[in-house]
Each structure stands twice: as structure tokens, then as C-alpha cells.
Design a protein around this motif. Structure first.
Motif, short mmCIF file in Angstrom:
data_model
loop_
_atom_site.label_atom_id
_atom_site.label_comp_id
_atom_site.label_asym_id
_atom_site.label_seq_id
_atom_site.Cartn_x
_atom_site.Cartn_y
_atom_site.Cartn_z
N ALA A 1 6.53 4.76 4.48
CA ALA A 1 7.16 4.38 5.75
C ALA A 1 8.55 3.80 5.52
O ALA A 1 9.47 4.02 6.33
N ASP A 2 8.72 3.05 4.44
CA ASP A 2 10.05 2.51 4.12
C ASP A 2 11.05 3.63 3.87
O ASP A 2 12.21 3.56 4.31
N ILE A 3 10.62 4.67 3.15
CA ILE A 3 11.53 5.80 2.88
C ILE A 3 11.89 6.49 4.19
O ILE A 3 13.05 6.85 4.42
N ALA A 4 10.92 6.68 5.05
CA ALA A 4 11.19 7.31 6.34
C ALA A 4 12.20 6.50 7.15
O ALA A 4 13.14 7.05 7.74
N ALA A 5 12.03 5.17 7.16
CA ALA A 5 12.96 4.30 7.89
C ALA A 5 14.35 4.32 7.25
O ALA A 5 15.37 4.31 7.95
N PHE A 6 14.40 4.33 5.94
CA PHE A 6 15.65 4.42 5.19
C PHE A 6 16.38 5.70 5.54
O PHE A 6 17.59 5.69 5.84
N HIS A 7 15.68 6.81 5.54
CA HIS A 7 16.27 8.12 5.86
C HIS A 7 16.81 8.12 7.28
O HIS A 7 17.94 8.57 7.53
N ARG A 8 16.04 7.58 8.22
CA ARG A 8 16.51 7.51 9.61
C ARG A 8 17.73 6.62 9.73
O ARG A 8 18.68 6.95 10.46
N HIS A 9 17.71 5.48 9.04
CA HIS A 9 18.84 4.56 9.11
C HIS A 9 20.13 5.22 8.65
O HIS A 9 21.20 4.98 9.23
N LEU A 10 20.05 6.04 7.63
CA LEU A 10 21.25 6.71 7.11
C LEU A 10 21.78 7.78 8.05
O LEU A 10 22.95 8.18 7.96
N GLY A 11 20.93 8.25 8.96
CA GLY A 11 21.37 9.25 9.93
C GLY A 11 21.64 10.60 9.31
O GLY A 11 22.48 11.36 9.82
N GLU B 1 0.83 -1.19 0.00
CA GLU B 1 0.00 0.00 0.00
C GLU B 1 0.87 1.25 0.00
O GLU B 1 2.08 1.21 0.26
N ARG B 2 0.24 2.39 -0.30
CA ARG B 2 0.97 3.65 -0.36
C ARG B 2 1.71 3.93 0.94
O ARG B 2 2.87 4.34 0.94
N ALA B 3 1.04 3.73 2.05
CA ALA B 3 1.66 4.03 3.34
C ALA B 3 2.89 3.17 3.60
O ALA B 3 3.83 3.61 4.28
N ASP B 4 2.92 1.96 3.06
CA ASP B 4 4.06 1.07 3.26
C ASP B 4 5.32 1.64 2.62
O ASP B 4 6.40 1.65 3.22
N PHE B 5 5.19 2.10 1.38
CA PHE B 5 6.35 2.65 0.68
C PHE B 5 6.85 3.93 1.34
O PHE B 5 8.06 4.15 1.45
#
Length: 256
Positions: free
Chosen positions: A74-84, A68-72
Motif C-alpha cells: 500500500a505504501d508503494i501504491a501511495a508513493f506511485h500516486r503521489h509522484l503522479g 505486514e505485507r499489505a502495508d508495504f
């Protein structure tokens, strides 16, 4: 360099093309993966360091239960956080373009500028093409032949498996992704506050000229349009012109 991180039970992969430049996060379209941005990363270096995500269901990232739209987003948000990283510019093509502008709309403080490649604020996908893709072939050449004229766009996602050649994405997963992507996303597009570049291929069958112009008009001077002689996959059809448009846009954006 390929790296992995997890979002809940989901393992996602990304490619950091490296270098001393400022980070630019990149999101591919359907049928593709992070590696497709290798030529762009080379063209933008050393000023920019491209970091590209294998989005869920693509590349080396896990298949998922939901697309779903929200899944993608949320993945970008987690990716951005992971990169710091702090606020950064982001770029997305097709599926990745909608993901990028929805992320920018909902996380304005995290995005300094936005580049959207050949996708609209209203999306209507004929997913029958995906459902009819050949699932396996005895060789890479046979798979390319079976796909037909679109085969060059699958160059990065063809894979050899125990039972023959296929793709680094699941066909059924992609159909689900396309069905969920179809819809009216004007509210997100109009909510983006950062400077935006919309790149359209003049021969695109996905983003019509009139729709692209309406997208620019609805952003009240905060977005501009670059049209390049290409089809839907502008970064493939006209890589030098695409990289030049991205570079010029980014060079005029103030850091935040």
C-alpha cells in the motif's frame, strides 16, 4: 532531493535523484534506506531518473504500528500516486524486491518492467541476527566494529543520536518486518505479467541458484536471470556490473 508525503497518519520520505531521464522507482532492503541507490542513480543517468522510497520503519520515514505485507504494498501504491507518474519500471532489493513484485502482481497496469535483486519467491529469515545487533555505540567506528564484517552494508543507515551511534531503522521494527516477510509468495511471483529481470549474487546466502532457476521457469519466458559475482547485496558488491545489467535490461523494454 528529499521529499515527504503522508499515508494516513504515516509520513514517508523519498529521494528523487533528479535528471531528465525516465523514472525508475527503487525500493531498498532491510537495514537500509533510499540513499543506498545513489551510486545506481549516478550510473544510470541521464537516461534514467531514480526515485527511491524510504520504506516504513527505515531512513527518514516514520516508524509504524504494522509491518505486514499489505502495508508495504500500500505504501508503494501511495508513493506511485503521489509522484503522479503513469506506468513505470520498478526495482527492489531483498525486502524491497518482494515488495516490488507483490506490487507488480497486484497493479499490473502500473508497472512496465520489474527488476528483483537477490530475493526468492519463498523467504525464510533468521531474524535473530537483527535482534542481536548492538543498539548503541560511542562512535561510528565502534558501531561498525561491533557489527563486524557486515558493517559496510550499514554505511548509509548509521546515525548519531543523543545517546550515541545507532541506525536509521528500529531493530524491533525490523524484526517485525522480517517475521512478516517470511513465507511463500509464489502466487504473487507467478502473477507478474511484465518483463522481469532477476539478479542473483553467485555467493548469495539468501537466493539459491536452484530456487532462482525455478523462479524463471515458472514465469514462462517472461523473466530472465542475471548472475553476478557478488553476495546478497549485489548493488554494493559489484556496482558496475549491477548497473550494467539494469541498464541493458531497461534499454530493451518497450514503453507502455
Amino acid at each position: 532531493m528529499r521529499e515527504f508525503f503522508t499515508v494516513g497518519q504515516q509520513r514517508l520520505s523519498f529521494l528523487d535523484f533528479g535528471g531528465p531521464g525516465l523514472p525508475l522507482l527503487a525500493f531498498h532492503g532491510n537495514f537500509n534506506e533510499a540513499a543506498v541507490f545513489g551510486p545506481l542513480a549516478e550510473a544510470l543517468a541521464p537516461q534514467w531518473r531514480v526515485v527511491a522510497l524510504d520504506q516504513r520503519g527505515h531512513g527518514e520515514s516514520d516508524r509504524a504500528e504494522s509491518y505486514e505485507r499489505a502495508d508495504f504494498v500500500a505504501d508503494i501504491a501511495a508513493f506511485h500516486r503521489h509522484l503522479g507518474l503513469g506506468p513505470v519500471p520498478i526495482l527492489g532489493h531483498s525486502l524491497g524486491g518482494v515488495n516490488a513484485y507483490q506490487y507488480a502482481a497486484r497493479n499490473a497496469d502500473q508497472v512496465t518492467s520489474l527488476i528483483v535483486e537477490d530475493v526468492g519467491a519463498v523467504v525464510d529469515i533468521d531474524w535473530r541476527f537483527t535482534a542481536q545487533l548492538p543498539r548503541r555505540a560511542p562512535s561510528r567506528e565502534a558501531l561498525a566494529s561491533a557489527i563486524g564484517w557486515t558493517a559496510p552494508y550499514f554505511a548509509y543507515s548509521m546515525r548519531q543520536f543523543d545517546d550515541g551511534w545507532g541506525y536509521s531503522f528500529g531493530i524491533d521494527d525490523t524484526v517485525l518486518t522480517q517475521k512478516a516477510l517470511t513465507g511463500d509468495h509464489w502466487s504473487d511471483w507467478e502473477s507478474v505479467t511484465c518483463p522481469t529481470l532477476l539478479i542473483r549474487g553467485t555467493d548469495s546466502e539468501v537466493l539459491a541458484e536452484a530456487h532462482a532457476q525455478e523462479m524463471i521457469a515458472r514465469r514462462g519466458g517472461q523473466a530472465r536471470l542475471a548472475e553476478i559475482a557478488a553476495g546478497h547485496v549485489v548493488h554494493h558488491d559489484a556496482p558496475d556490473e549491477f548497473a550494467a545489467a539494469v541498464r541493458a535490461f531497461l534499454s530493451h523494454q518497450p514503453e507502455r
